[in-house]
Design a protein around this motif. Structure first.
Motif, PDB file in Angstrom:
ATOM      1  N   TRP A  40      -0.770   3.426   0.715  1.00  0.00           N
ATOM      2  CA  TRP A  40      -1.597   4.460   1.324  1.00  0.00           C
ATOM      3  C   TRP A  40      -2.964   4.375   0.656  1.00  0.00           C
ATOM      4  O   TRP A  40      -3.073   4.436  -0.565  1.00  0.00           O
ATOM      5  N   ILE A  41      -4.045   4.221   1.448  1.00  0.00           N
ATOM      6  CA  ILE A  41      -5.393   4.143   0.883  1.00  0.00           C
ATOM      7  C   ILE A  41      -5.868   5.552   0.553  1.00  0.00           C
ATOM      8  O   ILE A  41      -5.946   6.412   1.424  1.00  0.00           O
ATOM      9  N   ASP A  42      -6.165   5.798  -0.711  1.00  0.00           N
ATOM     10  CA  ASP A  42      -6.661   7.103  -1.160  1.00  0.00           C
ATOM     11  C   ASP A  42      -8.168   7.218  -1.009  1.00  0.00           C
ATOM     12  O   ASP A  42      -8.676   8.219  -0.535  1.00  0.00           O
ATOM     13  N   LYS A  43      -8.876   6.170  -1.467  1.00  0.00           N
ATOM     14  CA  LYS A  43     -10.339   6.249  -1.386  1.00  0.00           C
ATOM     15  C   LYS A  43     -10.959   4.871  -1.524  1.00  0.00           C
ATOM     16  O   LYS A  43     -10.385   3.959  -2.114  1.00  0.00           O
ATOM     17  N   LEU A  44     -12.162   4.761  -0.963  1.00  0.00           N
ATOM     18  CA  LEU A  44     -13.004   3.583  -1.132  1.00  0.00           C
ATOM     19  C   LEU A  44     -13.791   3.799  -2.413  1.00  0.00           C
ATOM     20  O   LEU A  44     -14.442   4.830  -2.580  1.00  0.00           O
TER      21      LEU A  44
END
Length: 59
Positions: free
Chosen positions: A26-30
């Motif tokens: 799951w991508i949390d942040k860039l």
């Protein structure tokens, strides 16, 4: 994957499958450097790590 697709995924309300070396994440942040993201590995451990965007694969 590229940075523009990461931005699209982050802004989407859909549950888009992303994999990092075969593991579902799951991508949390860039991150500010624009080349890495902070992700959580999906599963019981919920491990958080920073990975290069180029190593992510959609689907």
């Amino acid at each position: 994957m590229d940075v523009n697709r990461v931005k699209q995924i982050l802004s989407s309300s859909a549950n888009i499958e992303v994999k990092y070396h075969g593991a579902s994440v799951w991508i949390d942040k860039l991150n500010e450097d624009g080349t890495t993201v902070t992700v959580n590995l999906r599963g019981p451990l919920d491990e958080q790590t920073t990975v290069p965007i180029s190593d992510l694969v959609e689907g």
